[in-house]
Design an enzyme around this catalytic site. Structure first.
Site, mmCIF file in Angstrom:
data_model
loop_
_atom_site.group_PDB
_atom_site.id
_atom_site.type_symbol
_atom_site.label_atom_id
_atom_site.label_comp_id
_atom_site.label_asym_id
_atom_site.label_seq_id
_atom_site.Cartn_x
_atom_site.Cartn_y
_atom_site.Cartn_z
ATOM 1 N N ARG A 200 5.929 -2.896 -1.865
ATOM 2 C CA ARG A 200 6.349 -0.973 -0.804
ATOM 3 C C ARG A 200 5.440 -0.400 0.271
ATOM 4 N NH1 ARG A 200 9.112 -1.186 -5.094
ATOM 5 N NH2 ARG A 200 10.235 0.743 -4.391
ATOM 6 N N THR B 134 12.149 0.048 5.329
ATOM 7 C CA THR B 134 10.954 -0.457 4.206
ATOM 8 C C THR B 134 11.058 -1.859 4.125
ATOM 9 O OG1 THR B 134 13.119 -0.836 3.025
ATOM 10 C CG2 THR B 134 11.345 1.551 3.267
ATOM 11 N N TYR C 98 -11.496 2.336 4.784
ATOM 12 C CA TYR C 98 -11.398 3.872 5.552
ATOM 13 C C TYR C 98 -10.700 2.808 6.627
ATOM 14 C CZ TYR C 98 -9.384 7.916 2.615
ATOM 15 O OH TYR C 98 -9.712 8.840 1.710
ATOM 16 N N GLU D 297 -8.734 5.331 9.000
ATOM 17 C CA GLU D 297 -7.572 6.277 9.586
ATOM 18 C C GLU D 297 -8.389 5.993 11.498
ATOM 19 O OE1 GLU D 297 -10.504 8.073 7.687
ATOM 20 O OE2 GLU D 297 -9.338 9.540 6.786
ATOM 21 N N LYS E 163 12.680 -4.221 0.556
ATOM 22 C CA LYS E 163 14.241 -4.833 -0.114
ATOM 23 C C LYS E 163 13.996 -6.216 0.057
ATOM 24 C CE LYS E 163 14.862 -0.145 -0.511
ATOM 25 N NZ LYS E 163 14.341 1.107 0.310
ATOM 26 N N ASP F 284 18.248 3.443 9.961
ATOM 27 C CA ASP F 284 17.152 2.819 8.890
ATOM 28 C C ASP F 284 17.829 2.248 8.494
ATOM 29 O OD1 ASP F 284 16.483 2.807 6.203
ATOM 30 O OD2 ASP F 284 16.497 5.182 6.042
#
Ligand code: DSN
Length: 391
Positions: free
Chosen positions: A231, A222, A46, A48, A225, A196
């Site tokens: 991902r 992203t 974790y 955060e 691609k 984008d």
């Protein structure tokens, strides 16, 4: 793997991926290193917060992983950390665009973006997306017969509607985008210019497509691609007196998300390093050459290619041709039966439905990773033609 049921499914999918011709424009095949990072123990942690300021203890190494990813993102796109800020914690493209708008655009203000049926994305303000419900959508279409962006028309819309943010970018537009013109349009109405670049980020990295960074206020990509990573998504914002960097980080955590997926972030770092190598430049150029060859051959065989060709990895093909051909859904099913995987897609001005549109979208990133060249594209085009014409 102890779980034989899941192992069997993974092996079956692996076999499927190897046995087909993959022309899904948004997919690619990652390296073994990327896969190894995804399946690493980093997933147990974790974290955060951000490097150097975490809520949980034990993040000394995780901090280095995330910082490495940020540094490599800046380096790959030739950016200085004094001018640009990167948030590497975005889980994918849609949540990344949502986080960006949430951070920078007051609710109810206008988001101007390309209509889905013209090649935009749901998160560019489509009425069915929360981006089109929480903000007011101003959607533009392509310019008539040329099937390309009409920048003069966009300027008029922007001046009239005065959007708070303009989104340049696409999921199904084959041509280069003129980011300088988008900057002029954004300046004419005082809007933020958000790009984008999810589809073409790898081509930008490889020098095969213009970079949006000299003109944009924020850029989202992203990483799975054309960039050929896992991902995940990256958000870049300009560092200046507007404080976009602080607003974005605060929106990502605590505003929207919890613990980042550090195994993914490590895998992104690997992909960014791979994309900085000379081989990747060759790859990016080959992706475009392959797409141009595929488009040319399909056109020669009598198919309507939207905008007449492509400048990128992507082709939009009209398979319906006013009833002379087959619908996009039928085309994709017929091709899949023969081992060619594509997705159905609307074409500009489509009169058919989104669920059975007039066309298909093709892309060459995945097949180029597998070493395919122009001669292979010609064969693929000929095979597609035969299947679609029922020969
Ligand atoms: N699904 C992605 C694509 O295929 O372009 C966009 O979200």
């Amino acid at each position: 793997m102890k779980d034989k049921q899941v192992e069997k499914l993974i092996k079956a999918e692996d076999k499927r991926q190897k046995s087909v011709v993959n022309l899904i424009a948004s997919e690619n095949y990652v390296s073994r290193d990327v896969l190894a990072a995804l399946g690493s123990t980093l997933t147990n942690k974790y974290a955060e917060g951000y490097p150097g300021r975490r809520y949980y203890g034990g993040n000394e190494i995780i901090d280095k992983v995330e910082q490495l990813c940020i540094d490599r993102a800046l380096k790959l796109f030739k950016l200085k950390n004094t001018d640009w800020h990167v948030n590497a914690q975005l889980l994918s493209g849609s949540p990344a665009n949502f986080a960006l708008y949430s951070a920078l655009v007051p609710l109810g203000e206008k988001i101007m973006g390309m209509k889905l049926t013209s090649g935009g994305h749901l998160t560019h303000g489509h009425p069915l997306s929360m981006t089109g419900k929480l903000w007011k959508p101003v959607q533009f279409e392509l310019g008539g017969e040329s099937e390309v962006i009409d920048y003069d028309a966009l300027m008029e819309i922007a001046k009239k509607e005065k959007p708070a943010i303009i989104v340049a970018g696409f999921t199904a537009y084959p041509r280069t985008v003129d980011f300088k013109k988008f900057r002029e349009i954004a300046d004419a109405c005082g809007a933020i210019l958000h790009v984008d670049m999810s589809h073409f980020a790898g081509l930008v990295a490889g020098g095969a497509y213009p970079s949006p960074f000299p003109h944009a206020d924020s850029v989202m990509t992203t990483t799975h691609k054309s960039l050929r990573g896992p991902r995940q998504a990256l958000l870049f914002v300009k560092k200046d007196e507007r404080g976009f960097d602080k607003k974005l980080d605060k929106m990502v955590i605590p505003g929207l998300f919890g613990g980042p997926h550090e195994n993914n972030i490590a895998a992104v770092a690997i992909a960014l390093n791979e994309a900085s190598k000379p081989e990747f430049k060759k790859y990016a150029k080959q992706v475009v050459k392959n797409a141009q060859t595929l488009a040319k051959e399909l056109k020669k065989l009598g198919w309507h290619i939207i905008s007449g060709g492509t400048d990128s990895h992507l082709i939009l093909m009209d398979t319906w041709m006013d009833g002379a051909g087959v619908s996009g859904s039928d085309a994709s099913k017929k091709l899949e039966k023969a081992g060619i995987i594509v997705n159905m897609n609307t074409i500009p001005g489509d009169k058919r439905s989104v669920m059975d549109p007039s066309g298909i979208r093709l892309g060459t990133c995945a097949e180029t990773t597998r070493g395919r060249k122009e001669k292979d594209m010609i064969k693929i085009a000929q095979k597609m033609d035969k299947i679609l014409r029922g020969k």
